[in-house]
Design a protein around this motif. Structure first.
Motif, PDB file in Angstrom:
ATOM      1  N   TYR A  79      26.636  -8.692  55.355  1.00 39.79           N
ATOM      2  CA  TYR A  79      26.553  -7.256  55.113  1.00 39.79           C
ATOM      3  C   TYR A  79      25.406  -6.985  54.145  1.00 39.79           C
ATOM      4  O   TYR A  79      25.242  -7.690  53.147  1.00 39.79           O
ATOM      5  N   VAL A  80      24.616  -5.960  54.447  1.00 40.70           N
ATOM      6  CA  VAL A  80      23.455  -5.602  53.626  1.00 40.70           C
ATOM      7  C   VAL A  80      23.626  -4.177  53.129  1.00 40.70           C
ATOM      8  O   VAL A  80      24.054  -3.294  53.887  1.00 40.70           O
ATOM      9  N   VAL A  81      23.318  -3.947  51.857  1.00 41.46           N
ATOM     10  CA  VAL A  81      23.459  -2.630  51.247  1.00 41.46           C
ATOM     11  C   VAL A  81      22.084  -2.013  51.028  1.00 41.46           C
ATOM     12  O   VAL A  81      21.175  -2.661  50.484  1.00 41.46           O
ATOM     13  N   ALA A  82      21.921  -0.771  51.474  1.00 39.18           N
ATOM     14  CA  ALA A  82      20.687  -0.020  51.272  1.00 39.18           C
ATOM     15  C   ALA A  82      20.776   0.772  49.976  1.00 39.18           C
ATOM     16  O   ALA A  82      21.815   1.367  49.680  1.00 39.18           O
ATOM     17  N   HIS A  83      19.678   0.784  49.214  1.00 37.82           N
ATOM     18  CA  HIS A  83      19.622   1.511  47.947  1.00 37.82           C
ATOM     19  C   HIS A  83      18.503   2.543  47.983  1.00 37.82           C
ATOM     20  O   HIS A  83      17.418   2.284  48.522  1.00 37.82           O
ATOM     21  N   ALA A  84      18.779   3.720  47.418  1.00 35.49           N
ATOM     22  CA  ALA A  84      17.765   4.753  47.215  1.00 35.49           C
ATOM     23  C   ALA A  84      17.705   5.038  45.719  1.00 35.49           C
ATOM     24  O   ALA A  84      18.736   5.359  45.109  1.00 35.49           O
ATOM     25  N   ASP A  85      16.523   4.889  45.147  1.00 31.29           N
ATOM     26  CA  ASP A  85      16.362   5.088  43.703  1.00 31.29           C
ATOM     27  C   ASP A  85      17.353   4.237  42.913  1.00 31.29           C
ATOM     28  O   ASP A  85      17.899   4.657  41.890  1.00 31.29           O
ATOM     29  N   GLY A  86      17.613   3.029  43.405  1.00 29.29           N
ATOM     30  CA  GLY A  86      18.474   2.105  42.701  1.00 29.29           C
ATOM     31  C   GLY A  86      19.954   2.276  42.937  1.00 29.29           C
ATOM     32  O   GLY A  86      20.755   1.468  42.450  1.00 29.29           O
ATOM     33  N   GLU A  87      20.365   3.324  43.693  1.00 29.06           N
ATOM     34  CA  GLU A  87      21.777   3.583  43.933  1.00 29.06           C
ATOM     35  C   GLU A  87      22.170   3.196  45.360  1.00 29.06           C
ATOM     36  O   GLU A  87      21.418   3.463  46.304  1.00 29.06           O
ATOM     37  N   PRO A  88      23.354   2.587  45.557  1.00 29.87           N
ATOM     38  CA  PRO A  88      23.791   2.240  46.912  1.00 29.87           C
ATOM     39  C   PRO A  88      24.095   3.495  47.726  1.00 29.87           C
ATOM     40  O   PRO A  88      24.797   4.390  47.253  1.00 29.87           O
ATOM     41  N   VAL A  89      23.550   3.563  48.936  1.00 26.21           N
ATOM     42  CA  VAL A  89      23.731   4.758  49.761  1.00 26.21           C
ATOM     43  C   VAL A  89      24.313   4.459  51.137  1.00 26.21           C
ATOM     44  O   VAL A  89      24.890   5.348  51.777  1.00 26.21           O
ATOM     45  N   ALA A  90      24.171   3.241  51.638  1.00 26.47           N
ATOM     46  CA  ALA A  90      24.629   2.935  52.994  1.00 26.47           C
ATOM     47  C   ALA A  90      24.677   1.431  53.185  1.00 26.47           C
ATOM     48  O   ALA A  90      24.075   0.666  52.414  1.00 26.47           O
ATOM     49  N   GLY A  91      25.373   0.999  54.228  1.00 24.19           N
ATOM     50  CA  GLY A  91      25.450  -0.409  54.560  1.00 24.19           C
ATOM     51  C   GLY A  91      24.896  -0.680  55.945  1.00 24.19           C
ATOM     52  O   GLY A  91      24.823   0.227  56.791  1.00 24.19           O
ATOM     53  N   LEU A  92      24.506  -1.916  56.189  1.00 21.17           N
ATOM     54  CA  LEU A  92      24.047  -2.359  57.500  1.00 21.17           C
ATOM     55  C   LEU A  92      24.765  -3.652  57.846  1.00 21.17           C
ATOM     56  O   LEU A  92      24.887  -4.553  57.000  1.00 21.17           O
ATOM     57  N   VAL A  93      25.230  -3.747  59.089  1.00 19.22           N
ATOM     58  CA  VAL A  93      25.901  -4.955  59.540  1.00 19.22           C
ATOM     59  C   VAL A  93      25.506  -5.216  60.986  1.00 19.22           C
ATOM     60  O   VAL A  93      25.361  -4.280  61.782  1.00 19.22           O
TER      61      VAL A  93
END
Length: 263
Positions: A46-60
């Motif tokens: 599982y990979v977590v996407a960050h915007a401006d250092g904050e977690p916003v979404a996941g990818l699997v």
């Protein structure tokens, strides 16, 4: 799922993209949003996407799990005190549970679908701090269910996630052609009608994810340049500037400047 603090049960708490090519998905969404990606050490693959250092979404990546290959799509997660109890209420109300409930990362989750086959995920566990509480660029603005009967759908989701049990923080507003879900004083999801009843219709009931952008036109252009498809070009709406995009694998999402509360 990257998460560290309690969420409000029954409300949207996360979104994730199921993809068949993790590297290509990261390249595309990195180009469109400027997201940075980190593996979730608590959930293998599982990979977590960050915007401006904050977690916003996941990818699997889509894999064959319990006999089910999940399609390429963005999926909305809703918080629950108990994933097992919520999954039971899904079945009682005519929905289906495709995968789980099972342990995942720091909590438990289940992939499910409502009676009209709109997919969603049940999440029992901590929620990402501040997720959906603001409208920072690259974060999720809000969610929309496009379905045939928003009032019947509201009864389903309200029953599954016990919206009536949290009147101090959850407000469900039934309007003439839609249902709006508010939490913490702001609109977090809307349920809309208009999807054709024919089983052969190209448009099926589905949860749609809107991502905040203050540069909708430029982001749509970046999506096209990265081999995505601009399904609906940028246009002005009562909510601000919006556009609808499909990523190179067909995953549908929306860009929105969200100048006002959707309610």
């Amino acid at each position: 799922m990257a998460s560290t603090s309690p969420g409000v049960p029954g409300t949207p708490c996360w979104v994730s993209l199921t993809t068949q090519d993790m590297r290509a998905a990261q390249d595309f969404y990195g180009a469109v949003f400027g997201w940075e990606f980190e593996p979730d050490v608590q959930a293998e693959g599982y990979v977590v996407a960050h915007a401006d250092g904050e977690p916003v979404a996941g990818l699997v990546e889509s894999t064959q799990t319990m006999g089910v290959r999940l399609p390429v799509a963005w999926t909305a997660y809703f918080g629950a005190d108990s994933a097992d109890a919520a999954a039971g209420r899904v079945r009682e109300r005519g929905g289906t549970v495709a995968v789980g409930p099972l342990a995942f990362g720091r909590g438990r989750m289940a992939w499910a679908a409502d009676p009209l086959d709109a997919a969603f995920c049940i999440w029992e566990g901590p929620a990402a701090p501040g997720w959906l509480a603001g409208r920072g660029t690259g974060a999720v603005a809000w969610l929309e269910l496009h379905t045939r009967d928003p009032f019947a759908s509201a009864l389903f989701y309200g029953g599954v996630f016990e919206w009536d049990a949290h009147p101090d923080v959850i407000d469900v507003r039934y309007e003439h052609d839609r249902v709006m879900l508010r939490a913490g004083g702001r609109t977090v999801a809307g349920l809309y009608g208009g999807v054709p009843e024919s089983a052969e219709a190209a448009i099926r009931p589905q949860w749609h994810v809107h991502f905040c952008r203050d540069d909708v036109d430029e982001a749509a252009a970046r999506a096209g340049a990265a081999h995505g498809t601009v399904v609906a070009p940028p246009q002005n709406t009562p909510l601000g500037r919006t556009a609808t995009i499909r990523d190179p694998e067909g995953g549908l999402f929306h860009l929105s400047s969200i100048e006002d509360d959707p309610s």
